[in-house]
Write an enzyme that holds these catalytic residues in place. Sequence first.
Site, PDB file in Angstrom:
ATOM      1  N   THR A  15      -0.723   3.209  -0.326  1.00 30.15           N
ATOM      2  CA  THR A  15      -0.611   3.127   1.138  1.00 30.15           C
ATOM      3  C   THR A  15       0.421   4.110   1.693  1.00 30.15           C
ATOM      4  OG1 THR A  15       1.082   1.387   1.065  1.00 30.15           O
ATOM      5  CG2 THR A  15      -1.217   0.675   1.069  1.00 30.15           C
ATOM      6  N   ASP A  16       0.313   4.298   3.004  1.00 31.24           N
ATOM      7  CA  ASP A  16       1.300   5.126   3.706  1.00 31.24           C
ATOM      8  C   ASP A  16       2.395   4.224   4.281  1.00 31.24           C
ATOM      9  OD1 ASP A  16       0.183   3.924   5.976  1.00 31.24           O
ATOM     10  OD2 ASP A  16      -0.974   5.704   6.527  1.00 31.24           O
ATOM     11  N   GLN A  17       3.260   4.776   5.124  1.00 30.85           N
ATOM     12  CA  GLN A  17       4.362   3.999   5.680  1.00 30.85           C
ATOM     13  C   GLN A  17       3.901   2.871   6.597  1.00 30.85           C
ATOM     14  OE1 GLN A  17       7.036   6.816   7.496  1.00 30.85           O
ATOM     15  NE2 GLN A  17       8.137   7.138   5.579  1.00 30.85           N
ATOM     16  N   MET A  18       2.667   2.931   7.055  1.00 25.72           N
ATOM     17  CA  MET A  18       2.130   1.885   7.925  1.00 25.72           C
ATOM     18  C   MET A  18       1.454   0.777   7.123  1.00 25.72           C
ATOM     19  SD  MET A  18       0.539   4.287  10.944  1.00 25.72           S
ATOM     20  CE  MET A  18      -0.326   5.331   9.773  1.00 25.72           C
ATOM     21  N   VAL A  20      -1.209   1.208   5.361  1.00 25.35           N
ATOM     22  CA  VAL A  20      -2.648   1.500   5.372  1.00 25.35           C
ATOM     23  C   VAL A  20      -2.963   2.407   4.184  1.00 25.35           C
ATOM     24  CG1 VAL A  20      -4.489   2.654   6.678  1.00 25.35           C
ATOM     25  CG2 VAL A  20      -2.805   1.247   7.878  1.00 25.35           C
TER      26      VAL A  20
END
Length: 145
Positions: A15-18, A20
């Site tokens: 995932t990314d920082q969000m 997601v």
Amino acid sequence: MHISIKEIEVRYAETDQMGVVYHSNYLVWMELGRTQLIEDLGFNYASMEKEGVISPVIDIQASYKHPVRYGEKAVVKTWIDEYDGLRVVYGYEIFNGSGELALTGSSRHVCVKKDSFRPISIKRSYPDWHAAYMSAKAQPQSAKG
């Protein structure tokens, strides 16, 4: 048509920082779906590689619909969309933990000799795979849902 189902637990590293899933990870999940489909049909891709045959991706398409998030389980559905004895197009749908369609996609492959990259006929070189692919492709069933 035979539809293979592979469940994937979303890892934090995907995932990314969000929170997601990062877009390139869907391509890895598509590969997991292909591998599962091949196993469902009774074959092992690694055994083909040991014989000096590989199946590179020659085209890939992905359309992102809804996010998949950390902590969810994604479901990858894979099927043989097109097959002509030489080239294979696999179809994919990936669903998020809420059951929403997260991605639709396809990948086109051709089997080649590893040392020369010369295409080979699956139909001629691997008649059992050919028969299984023809059978899996021909069975009527919806891929949706």
